[in-house]
Design a protein around this motif. Structure first.
Motif, PDB file in Angstrom:
ATOM      1  N   LEU A  25      42.431  30.817  39.576  1.00 47.99           N
ATOM      2  CA  LEU A  25      41.720  29.763  40.287  1.00 47.99           C
ATOM      3  C   LEU A  25      42.378  29.431  41.620  1.00 47.99           C
ATOM      4  CD1 LEU A  25      40.934  27.364  37.303  1.00 47.99           C
ATOM      5  CD2 LEU A  25      39.356  28.933  38.456  1.00 47.99           C
ATOM      6  N   PHE A  26      43.515  30.074  41.896  1.00 53.47           N
ATOM      7  CA  PHE A  26      44.234  29.839  43.147  1.00 53.47           C
ATOM      8  C   PHE A  26      44.138  31.070  44.048  1.00 53.47           C
ATOM      9  CE2 PHE A  26      46.082  27.005  40.017  1.00 53.47           C
ATOM     10  CZ  PHE A  26      46.193  25.810  40.719  1.00 53.47           C
ATOM     11  N   PRO A  27      44.207  30.868  45.370  1.00 54.69           N
ATOM     12  CA  PRO A  27      44.015  31.972  46.322  1.00 54.69           C
ATOM     13  C   PRO A  27      45.047  33.094  46.240  1.00 54.69           C
ATOM     14  CG  PRO A  27      43.781  29.838  47.409  1.00 54.69           C
ATOM     15  CD  PRO A  27      44.326  29.564  46.038  1.00 54.69           C
ATOM     16  N   VAL A  28      46.094  32.918  45.466  1.00 50.69           N
ATOM     17  CA  VAL A  28      47.113  33.971  45.379  1.00 50.69           C
ATOM     18  C   VAL A  28      46.599  35.208  44.657  1.00 50.69           C
ATOM     19  CG1 VAL A  28      49.082  32.402  45.495  1.00 50.69           C
ATOM     20  CG2 VAL A  28      48.043  32.896  43.278  1.00 50.69           C
ATOM     21  N   SER A  31      40.117  39.202  44.019  1.00 53.65           N
ATOM     22  CA  SER A  31      39.153  39.696  43.034  1.00 53.65           C
ATOM     23  C   SER A  31      39.607  40.977  42.339  1.00 53.65           C
ATOM     24  CB  SER A  31      37.791  39.911  43.707  1.00 53.65           C
ATOM     25  OG  SER A  31      37.289  38.701  44.202  1.00 53.65           O
ATOM     26  N   PRO A  32      40.026  42.018  43.084  1.00 55.78           N
ATOM     27  CA  PRO A  32      40.471  43.240  42.405  1.00 55.78           C
ATOM     28  C   PRO A  32      41.681  43.010  41.503  1.00 55.78           C
ATOM     29  CG  PRO A  32      40.038  43.665  44.724  1.00 55.78           C
ATOM     30  CD  PRO A  32      40.008  42.179  44.550  1.00 55.78           C
ATOM     31  N   ILE A  33      42.613  42.168  41.961  1.00 57.13           N
ATOM     32  CA  ILE A  33      43.811  41.901  41.159  1.00 57.13           C
ATOM     33  C   ILE A  33      43.436  41.176  39.873  1.00 57.13           C
ATOM     34  CG2 ILE A  33      45.959  40.555  41.073  1.00 57.13           C
ATOM     35  CD1 ILE A  33      46.365  41.174  44.009  1.00 57.13           C
ATOM     36  N   ALA A  34      42.490  40.241  39.953  1.00 62.56           N
ATOM     37  CA  ALA A  34      42.040  39.521  38.762  1.00 62.56           C
ATOM     38  C   ALA A  34      41.459  40.482  37.736  1.00 62.56           C
ATOM     39  CB  ALA A  34      40.993  38.469  39.150  1.00 62.56           C
ATOM     40  N   LEU A  35      40.662  41.428  38.206  1.00 67.73           N
ATOM     41  CA  LEU A  35      40.070  42.419  37.309  1.00 67.73           C
ATOM     42  C   LEU A  35      41.164  43.259  36.649  1.00 67.73           C
ATOM     43  CD1 LEU A  35      37.168  43.426  36.511  1.00 67.73           C
ATOM     44  CD2 LEU A  35      37.507  45.230  38.194  1.00 67.73           C
ATOM     45  N   VAL A  36      42.157  43.662  37.438  1.00 67.18           N
ATOM     46  CA  VAL A  36      43.262  44.476  36.919  1.00 67.18           C
ATOM     47  C   VAL A  36      44.100  43.683  35.918  1.00 67.18           C
ATOM     48  CG1 VAL A  36      45.416  45.633  37.549  1.00 67.18           C
ATOM     49  CG2 VAL A  36      43.374  45.970  38.941  1.00 67.18           C
ATOM     50  N   MET A 263      33.958  27.074  48.015  1.00 66.27           N
ATOM     51  CA  MET A 263      35.296  27.615  47.768  1.00 66.27           C
ATOM     52  C   MET A 263      35.615  27.623  46.269  1.00 66.27           C
ATOM     53  SD  MET A 263      36.351  28.633  50.623  1.00 66.27           S
ATOM     54  CE  MET A 263      37.998  29.077  50.054  1.00 66.27           C
ATOM     55  N   VAL A 264      35.252  26.548  45.571  1.00 67.96           N
ATOM     56  CA  VAL A 264      35.483  26.488  44.118  1.00 67.96           C
ATOM     57  C   VAL A 264      34.684  27.585  43.417  1.00 67.96           C
ATOM     58  CG1 VAL A 264      35.076  25.124  42.027  1.00 67.96           C
ATOM     59  CG2 VAL A 264      36.037  24.032  44.070  1.00 67.96           C
TER      60      VAL A 264
END
Length: 315
Positions: A25-28, A31-36, A263-264
């Motif tokens: 939920l934070f900008p760190v 999208s690709p990293i979240a999937l991984v 943004m949310v």
């Protein structure tokens, strides 16, 4: 009944899973990293078995799409669409048509192939998120489509600026090309920002204008996959997406609130990708084979080369 060891193991899984979900939920986390990250947890067996990720994802995807509607500048989107209506319409519907033919030729599940084509034609993960519930795609079909799109998306982020400089494209032309041929808005912004400020402005505006095409494509998709039902399933979240765009246009005095919602919603979409990755296993990837990726590559190369040729020769 849980034994003591099972409770400890469950608590460990739940803690790791929840911590990473919150981090998305934070900008760190992109999208690709979240999937991984989600895929890594699933591979390591760290996804709690009693959490229905597919059900949660389906609801969050709908909420995310509606929220993204508040970030669409309607007059600007319409103006950009009208100025580039030819290339927008041709690129979207030729990609969808080619996707249908290649899906049959490669013997891919029809809904999975249509999701990959939709993601390539419009705006990557957002399009897939909108179309998936409209055609009642299952979690496996959605996750494979998203994985395919985001892998190619990551490649485009680095390849497009190199090609643009090699061909000595103007910032104006590069902005149009990246908006047409790169899947997700995030990668469009990333590639265009490297190329220059003018390219970034043009690419961002045109990409958001293309997002309006999620609406007709979702309805057409619902009609295509209605099956034996006499009624066409109406994806209500698409209607709410339209309402969100209209509200942002009619009541501009609340623009700061709309930007916050936008943004949310983008962060919720990243969380959805984490949950989708959590349902994606090596076994399911092997069962799908290389065909979805082959489809994604062919569609992506086709739209990239054809739009580039049009821009260089006709503009």
């Amino acid at each position: 009944m849980f034994t003591t060891i099972q409770r400890i193991q469950f608590n460990k899984q739940f803690f790791i899973f929840s911590a990473l979900a919150c981090l998305c939920l934070f900008p760190v986390i992109s999208s690709p990293i979240a999937l991984v990250l989600g895929f890594t947890l699933a591979t390591l067996g760290l996804v709690p078995s009693d959490i229905n990720t597919a059900l949660i994802t389906k609801k969050l995807l709908a909420y995310s799409i509606v929220g993204l509607g508040f970030g669409i500048n309607l007059p600007q989107a319409i103006e950009v669409s009208s100025n580039n209506i030819g290339i927008i319409v041709c690129s979207i519907f030729s990609t969808l048509a080619l996707g249908i033919g290649l899906t049959k030729a490669l013997k891919i599940k029809p809904k999975m192939g249509h999701l990959i084509a939709s993601g390539t034609a419009i705006c990557g993960g957002s399009a897939i998120a909108a179309v998936a519930p409209a055609i009642d795609a299952d979690a496996d079909e959605t996750s494979h489509a998203l994985a395919t799109i985001f892998i190619l998306n990551s490649v485009a982020l680095f390849v497009f600026p190199l090609v643009g400089h090699w061909l000595m494209m103007s910032q104006h032309d590069f902005g149009i090309w990246s908006a047409i041929a790169i899947h997700d808005t995030s990668s469009v912004v990333g590639a265009a920002s490297v190329y220059g400020d003018e390219a970034l402005q043009i690419a961002t505006t045109l990409k958001l204008a293309r997002a309006l095409w999620i609406i007709p494509v979702a309805f057409i998709s619902a009609l295509m996959f209605k099956g034996d039902n006499k009624k066409i399933p109406v994806p209500l979240f698409i209607l709410f997406y339209c309402v969100a765009i209209a509200v942002a246009y009619l009541f501009p005095q609340f623009d700061l609130l709309y930007q916050d919602i936008f943004m949310v919603s983008k962060r919720l979409l990243v969380l959805c990708l984490f949950l989708i990755g959590a349902g994606l296993t090596i076994k399911s990837i092997k069962s799908a084979g290389l065909r979805p990726m082959i489809l994604g590559v062919i569609l992506w190369v086709t739209i990239s080369v054809s739009s580039l040729a049009y821009i260089l020769l006709a503009m």
